[in-house]
Design a protein around this motif. Structure first.
Motif, PDB file in Angstrom:
ATOM      1  N   THR A  57       0.735  -1.252  -0.093  1.00  0.00           N
ATOM      2  CA  THR A  57      -0.172   0.062  -0.105  1.00  0.00           C
ATOM      3  C   THR A  57       0.744   1.158   0.036  1.00  0.00           C
ATOM      4  O   THR A  57       1.745   1.351   0.964  1.00  0.00           O
ATOM      5  CB  THR A  57      -0.781  -0.214   1.115  1.00  0.00           C
ATOM      6  OG1 THR A  57      -1.681  -1.176   1.191  1.00  0.00           O
ATOM      7  CG2 THR A  57      -1.807   1.443   1.269  1.00  0.00           C
ATOM      8  N   ASN A  59       1.074   5.306   0.072  1.00  0.00           N
ATOM      9  CA  ASN A  59      -0.035   6.586   0.492  1.00  0.00           C
ATOM     10  C   ASN A  59       0.806   7.517   0.219  1.00  0.00           C
ATOM     11  O   ASN A  59       1.906   8.028  -0.143  1.00  0.00           O
ATOM     12  CB  ASN A  59       0.040   6.597   2.127  1.00  0.00           C
ATOM     13  CG  ASN A  59      -0.439   5.492   2.779  1.00  0.00           C
ATOM     14  OD1 ASN A  59      -1.606   5.086   2.850  1.00  0.00           O
ATOM     15  ND2 ASN A  59       0.446   4.811   3.605  1.00  0.00           N
ATOM     16  N   LYS A  83      -3.511   4.856  -1.668  1.00  0.00           N
ATOM     17  CA  LYS A  83      -4.335   5.491  -0.823  1.00  0.00           C
ATOM     18  C   LYS A  83      -3.726   7.025  -0.743  1.00  0.00           C
ATOM     19  O   LYS A  83      -2.578   7.291  -0.571  1.00  0.00           O
ATOM     20  CB  LYS A  83      -4.185   5.019   0.718  1.00  0.00           C
ATOM     21  CG  LYS A  83      -4.662   3.520   0.710  1.00  0.00           C
ATOM     22  CD  LYS A  83      -6.053   3.666   0.802  1.00  0.00           C
ATOM     23  CE  LYS A  83      -6.466   1.938   1.092  1.00  0.00           C
ATOM     24  NZ  LYS A  83      -7.944   1.925   1.097  1.00  0.00           N
ATOM     25  N   LYS A  85      -3.783  10.248   1.136  1.00  0.00           N
ATOM     26  CA  LYS A  85      -4.009  10.760   2.523  1.00  0.00           C
ATOM     27  C   LYS A  85      -4.299  12.409   2.392  1.00  0.00           C
ATOM     28  O   LYS A  85      -4.882  12.907   3.373  1.00  0.00           O
ATOM     29  CB  LYS A  85      -2.584  10.595   3.310  1.00  0.00           C
ATOM     30  CG  LYS A  85      -2.158   9.269   3.797  1.00  0.00           C
ATOM     31  CD  LYS A  85      -3.112   8.742   4.492  1.00  0.00           C
ATOM     32  CE  LYS A  85      -3.013   7.150   4.623  1.00  0.00           C
ATOM     33  NZ  LYS A  85      -3.785   6.355   5.473  1.00  0.00           N
ATOM     34  N   ASP A 102      -6.781   6.692  -6.454  1.00  0.00           N
ATOM     35  CA  ASP A 102      -7.101   6.620  -4.895  1.00  0.00           C
ATOM     36  C   ASP A 102      -7.927   5.136  -4.617  1.00  0.00           C
ATOM     37  O   ASP A 102      -9.153   5.328  -5.172  1.00  0.00           O
ATOM     38  CB  ASP A 102      -7.602   7.789  -4.401  1.00  0.00           C
ATOM     39  CG  ASP A 102      -7.922   7.631  -2.871  1.00  0.00           C
ATOM     40  OD1 ASP A 102      -7.107   6.856  -2.223  1.00  0.00           O
ATOM     41  OD2 ASP A 102      -8.827   8.541  -2.380  1.00  0.00           O
TER      42      ASP A 102
END
Length: 138
Positions: A57, A59, A83, A85, A102
């Protein structure tokens, strides 16, 4: 003269909004066309034996990825999830034909040793060009 000034000001305002709008929060939570499936957990970073599944993953924040060097082994199956943030970002690995946004996950196998560069694929503002990293496959 006033009408022309308002037109120029309006065009400039729209241009600024488009540039800054790239950094807004995305609500796109669709699965990737690269295989789908949500990755659970943090980066695998090549800690296991070759041919294993690596759940990674990444970020993204304005204007950086939390991982810029990801180590994998030839034969690893990868579940890569992005992901955001903060801001609106994508992750593209041209040599592996991966391009996710995303919440999306790409599934792929690294079958050749080498270094694969990745970068943000969504124009996200002044630091966009600095959003890059590499996947090192040995």
């Amino acid at each position: 003269m006033n009408k022309r000034w308002y037109s120029v000001a309006l065009i400039a305002l729209i241009a600024v909004m488009l540039v800054l709008g790239g950094c807004g929060k995305s609500t796109n939570n669709n699965q990737s066309n690269n295989g789908g499936g949500a990755a659970g957990g943090n980066a695998g970073n090549g800690g296991g034996a070759a041919g294993g599944t690596q759940n990674i993953t990444v970020n993204a924040e304005n204007w950086k990825f939390d991982q810029t060097d990801i180590k994998l082994k030839v034969g690893d199956n990868v579940k890569l999830t992005l992901k955001n943030k903060s801001g609106n970002h994508g992750l593209e690995i041209p040599d592996l034909k991966v391009n996710i946004k995303d919440g999306e996950t790409a599934n792929f196998t690294v079958d050749k040793a080498g270094t694969y560069e990745f970068r943000c694929s969504i124009q996200c503002g002044s630091g966009h060009e600095e959003m890059k990293g590499k996947i090192i496959v040995s």
